[in-house]
Design a protein around this motif. Structure first.
Motif, PDB file in Angstrom:
ATOM      1  N   PHE A 148       0.695  -1.133  -0.030  1.00 20.30           N
ATOM      2  CA  PHE A 148       0.080  -0.113  -0.124  1.00 20.30           C
ATOM      3  C   PHE A 148       0.868   1.375   0.068  1.00 20.30           C
ATOM      4  CE2 PHE A 148      -2.843  -3.062   1.993  1.00 20.30           C
ATOM      5  CZ  PHE A 148      -3.858  -3.245   1.443  1.00 20.30           C
ATOM      6  N   GLY A 149       2.050   1.014   0.166  1.00 15.14           N
ATOM      7  CA  GLY A 149       2.800   2.380   0.672  1.00 15.14           C
ATOM      8  C   GLY A 149       2.882   3.520  -0.425  1.00 15.14           C
ATOM      9  N   SER A 150       2.848   3.135  -1.699  1.00 20.39           N
ATOM     10  CA  SER A 150       2.873   4.104  -2.631  1.00 20.39           C
ATOM     11  C   SER A 150       1.671   4.507  -3.145  1.00 20.39           C
ATOM     12  CB  SER A 150       3.939   3.578  -4.027  1.00 20.39           C
ATOM     13  OG  SER A 150       3.114   2.306  -4.529  1.00 20.39           O
ATOM     14  N   ARG A 151       0.341   3.997  -2.693  1.00 19.28           N
ATOM     15  CA  ARG A 151      -0.835   4.367  -3.210  1.00 19.28           C
ATOM     16  C   ARG A 151      -1.280   5.704  -2.608  1.00 19.28           C
ATOM     17  NH1 ARG A 151      -2.964  -0.355  -5.831  1.00 19.28           N
ATOM     18  NH2 ARG A 151      -1.571  -2.331  -5.328  1.00 19.28           N
ATOM     19  N   GLN A 152      -2.082   6.126  -3.018  1.00 17.07           N
ATOM     20  CA  GLN A 152      -2.782   7.363  -2.576  1.00 17.07           C
ATOM     21  C   GLN A 152      -3.849   6.951  -1.767  1.00 17.07           C
ATOM     22  OE1 GLN A 152      -3.988  10.174  -5.467  1.00 17.07           O
ATOM     23  NE2 GLN A 152      -1.788  11.102  -5.802  1.00 17.07           N
ATOM     24  N   LEU A 153      -4.040   7.646  -0.540  1.00 14.85           N
ATOM     25  CA  LEU A 153      -5.107   7.085   0.646  1.00 14.85           C
ATOM     26  C   LEU A 153      -6.631   6.988  -0.153  1.00 14.85           C
ATOM     27  CD1 LEU A 153      -4.137   9.150   3.866  1.00 14.85           C
ATOM     28  CD2 LEU A 153      -4.077   6.648   3.348  1.00 14.85           C
ATOM     29  N   GLY A 154      -6.788   8.072  -1.003  1.00 12.25           N
ATOM     30  CA  GLY A 154      -8.037   8.173  -1.723  1.00 12.25           C
ATOM     31  C   GLY A 154      -8.190   7.294  -2.990  1.00 12.25           C
ATOM     32  N   ALA A 155      -6.903   6.373  -3.348  1.00 10.88           N
ATOM     33  CA  ALA A 155      -7.183   5.487  -4.308  1.00 10.88           C
ATOM     34  C   ALA A 155      -7.206   3.896  -3.911  1.00 10.88           C
ATOM     35  CB  ALA A 155      -5.870   5.599  -5.438  1.00 10.88           C
ATOM     36  N   ILE A 156      -7.296   3.834  -2.532  1.00 12.99           N
ATOM     37  CA  ILE A 156      -7.215   2.517  -2.089  1.00 12.99           C
ATOM     38  C   ILE A 156      -8.811   2.093  -2.111  1.00 12.99           C
ATOM     39  CG2 ILE A 156      -6.635   1.083  -0.071  1.00 12.99           C
ATOM     40  CD1 ILE A 156      -4.616   2.618   0.638  1.00 12.99           C
ATOM     41  N   LYS A 157      -8.932   0.873  -2.651  1.00 16.02           N
ATOM     42  CA  LYS A 157     -10.353   0.516  -2.648  1.00 16.02           C
ATOM     43  C   LYS A 157     -10.666  -0.983  -2.034  1.00 16.02           C
ATOM     44  CE  LYS A 157     -11.224   4.103  -5.363  1.00 16.02           C
ATOM     45  NZ  LYS A 157     -12.097   5.236  -4.590  1.00 16.02           N
ATOM     46  N   PRO A 158     -11.753  -1.211  -1.668  1.00 15.43           N
ATOM     47  CA  PRO A 158     -11.930  -2.755  -1.236  1.00 15.43           C
ATOM     48  C   PRO A 158     -11.236  -3.746  -1.878  1.00 15.43           C
ATOM     49  CG  PRO A 158     -13.982  -1.293  -1.262  1.00 15.43           C
ATOM     50  CD  PRO A 158     -12.833  -0.439  -1.629  1.00 15.43           C
ATOM     51  N   GLY A 159     -11.145  -3.569  -3.343  1.00 16.89           N
ATOM     52  CA  GLY A 159     -10.582  -4.698  -3.996  1.00 16.89           C
ATOM     53  C   GLY A 159      -9.056  -4.930  -3.891  1.00 16.89           C
ATOM     54  N   HIS A 160      -8.495  -3.735  -3.298  1.00 12.83           N
ATOM     55  CA  HIS A 160      -7.053  -3.767  -3.066  1.00 12.83           C
ATOM     56  C   HIS A 160      -6.777  -4.429  -1.871  1.00 12.83           C
ATOM     57  CE1 HIS A 160      -6.752   0.085  -5.511  1.00 12.83           C
ATOM     58  NE2 HIS A 160      -6.450  -0.715  -6.352  1.00 12.83           N
ATOM     59  N   ILE A 161      -7.785  -4.361  -0.752  1.00 10.90           N
ATOM     60  CA  ILE A 161      -7.622  -4.894   0.479  1.00 10.90           C
ATOM     61  C   ILE A 161      -7.692  -6.404   0.287  1.00 10.90           C
ATOM     62  CG2 ILE A 161      -8.533  -5.053   2.787  1.00 10.90           C
ATOM     63  CD1 ILE A 161      -7.584  -2.512   2.140  1.00 10.90           C
ATOM     64  N   ARG A 162      -8.872  -7.014  -0.645  1.00  9.56           N
ATOM     65  CA  ARG A 162      -9.025  -8.290  -0.867  1.00  9.56           C
ATOM     66  C   ARG A 162      -7.795  -8.848  -1.319  1.00  9.56           C
ATOM     67  NH1 ARG A 162     -13.857  -6.060  -2.695  1.00  9.56           N
ATOM     68  NH2 ARG A 162     -13.391  -6.807  -4.880  1.00  9.56           N
ATOM     69  N   GLU A 163      -7.148  -8.149  -2.506  1.00 12.73           N
ATOM     70  CA  GLU A 163      -6.164  -8.702  -3.077  1.00 12.73           C
ATOM     71  C   GLU A 163      -4.811  -8.871  -2.166  1.00 12.73           C
ATOM     72  OE1 GLU A 163      -2.964  -7.010  -6.797  1.00 12.73           O
ATOM     73  OE2 GLU A 163      -4.888  -6.132  -6.370  1.00 12.73           O
ATOM     74  N   TRP A 164      -4.816  -7.893  -1.437  1.00 14.27           N
ATOM     75  CA  TRP A 164      -3.476  -7.807  -0.520  1.00 14.27           C
ATOM     76  C   TRP A 164      -3.699  -9.143   0.577  1.00 14.27           C
ATOM     77  CZ3 TRP A 164      -4.603  -6.874   4.776  1.00 14.27           C
ATOM     78  CH2 TRP A 164      -3.381  -6.887   5.612  1.00 14.27           C
ATOM     79  N   ASP A 165      -4.940  -9.271   1.023  1.00 17.14           N
ATOM     80  CA  ASP A 165      -5.022 -10.400   2.223  1.00 17.14           C
ATOM     81  C   ASP A 165      -4.989 -11.621   1.523  1.00 17.14           C
ATOM     82  OD1 ASP A 165      -5.843 -11.382   4.831  1.00 17.14           O
ATOM     83  OD2 ASP A 165      -7.665 -11.871   3.854  1.00 17.14           O
ATOM     84  N   ALA A 166      -5.499 -11.776   0.216  1.00 15.13           N
ATOM     85  CA  ALA A 166      -5.196 -13.064  -0.562  1.00 15.13           C
ATOM     86  C   ALA A 166      -3.895 -13.464  -0.788  1.00 15.13           C
ATOM     87  CB  ALA A 166      -6.116 -13.081  -2.022  1.00 15.13           C
ATOM     88  N   ALA A 167      -3.128 -12.598  -0.834  1.00 18.35           N
ATOM     89  CA  ALA A 167      -1.678 -12.884  -1.262  1.00 18.35           C
ATOM     90  C   ALA A 167      -1.050 -13.200  -0.033  1.00 18.35           C
ATOM     91  CB  ALA A 167      -0.960 -11.596  -1.690  1.00 18.35           C
TER      92      ALA A 167
END
Length: 287
Positions: free
Chosen positions: A116-135
């Motif tokens: 998540f470090g390089s992503r803007q706060l406003g650009a973080i979506k639920p899909g990113h959370i699911r992708e991160w956790d699945a990894a």
């Protein structure tokens, strides 16, 4: 009230009141539609949209004006701060026990910032959370994933409080928080405890008695002083523990920053009396 401006066209007024819509000097260049509105602080703001996105521009304007009326407006530019920048600020300003701070910093920097470090706060979506956790499935234990997810949810929750983002993507219905596997606690049998005790040097055997007989944690046993033990009344006062913080031994309060009194069984009191005779207490100073 805001409005949507078409930057590719302009309106020319002719004598007699006739109006004509003609191409502007910006025709075909850059973003076509610009939403202009006044923020709650009285400053004019704008948001641009490409050609064929008039409907999106109108929807943004309606949503913005609605949020202003509800008092839930968040400046879109506030969410441009990267997750890494905000997380470091959160770590710096969050109130932690020092040992907790060290562990939390490690988890955030090792498991959250790479994704998540390089992503803007406003650009973080639920899909990113699911992708991160699945990894992380199969790489980290469920209990560890649950703790790190809690850190992520807390950081993004703080961003909502600071009006950096409008809502926490970790709270979306499509995001399932990892849960640790519930395991049955099976206490050691008497023969197992005796075997452990017998395998230790004489100096350390009283630690097993305090752990098994009084329920003290390891750090609390190491931090126990002779003045904390009332052999006659049968009580142990747990007021401190020894912790390892940034590779240094330090004194700290017990878990949850609460001291407590624990009943002292006669059998453990007998062991402690003998221990004090065999190994007289010494003064010790730690940070």
């Amino acid at each position: 009230m805001g409005h949507v401006e078409d930057r590719w066209y302009k309106v020319i007024k002719h004598p007699g009141g006739r109006k004509e819509r003609v191409k502007s000097d910006l025709f075909g260049k850059g973003m076509r539609y610009r939403v202009r509105y006044i923020g709650p602080d009285g400053r004019e703001r704008s948001q641009s949209f490409p050609d064929r996105a008039k409907r999106d521009a109108d929807a943004f304007l309606v949503s913005t004006e609605t949020d202003k009326l509800r008092g839930s407006y968040v400046d879109p530019s506030a969410g441009r701060l990267t997750f890494a920048e905000y997380a470091e600020s959160w770590l710096r300003t969050r109130s932690f026990d020092e040992s907790t701070r060290e562990v939390t910093e490690h988890r955030v920097r090792k498991h959250l910032l790479p994704f998540f470090g390089s992503r803007q706060l406003g650009a973080i979506k639920p899909g990113h959370i699911r992708e991160w956790d699945a990894a992380l499935v199969g790489k980290l234990a469920p209990a560890t994933r649950a703790v790190i997810f809690a850190h992520l949810r807390t950081i993004l929750g703080a961003a909502v409080d600071d009006e950096r983002i409008a809502k926490n993507p970790c709270s979306a219905k499509s995001v399932t928080a990892p849960r640790p596997v519930q395991r049955r606690v099976v206490p050691l049998r008497y023969d197992q405890v005796s075997a452990i005790r017998g395998g230790l040097a004489q100096r350390y055997r009283a630690m097993v008695d305090l752990g098994a007989g009084c329920g003290l944690r390891q750090g609390e046993i190491l931090g126990l002083g002779v003045d904390d033990i009332d052999l006659d009344a049968g009580w142990v006062h747990v007021s401190r523990q020894v912790k390892l913080v940034r590779s240094r031994l330090v004194f700290g309060l017990p878990k949850n920053d609460r001291d407590r009194r624990v009943p002292l069984p006669d059998s453990v009191a007998l062991v402690l009396r003998q221990h004090i005779d065999d190994f007289p207490p010494v003064s010790l100073t730690l940070p």
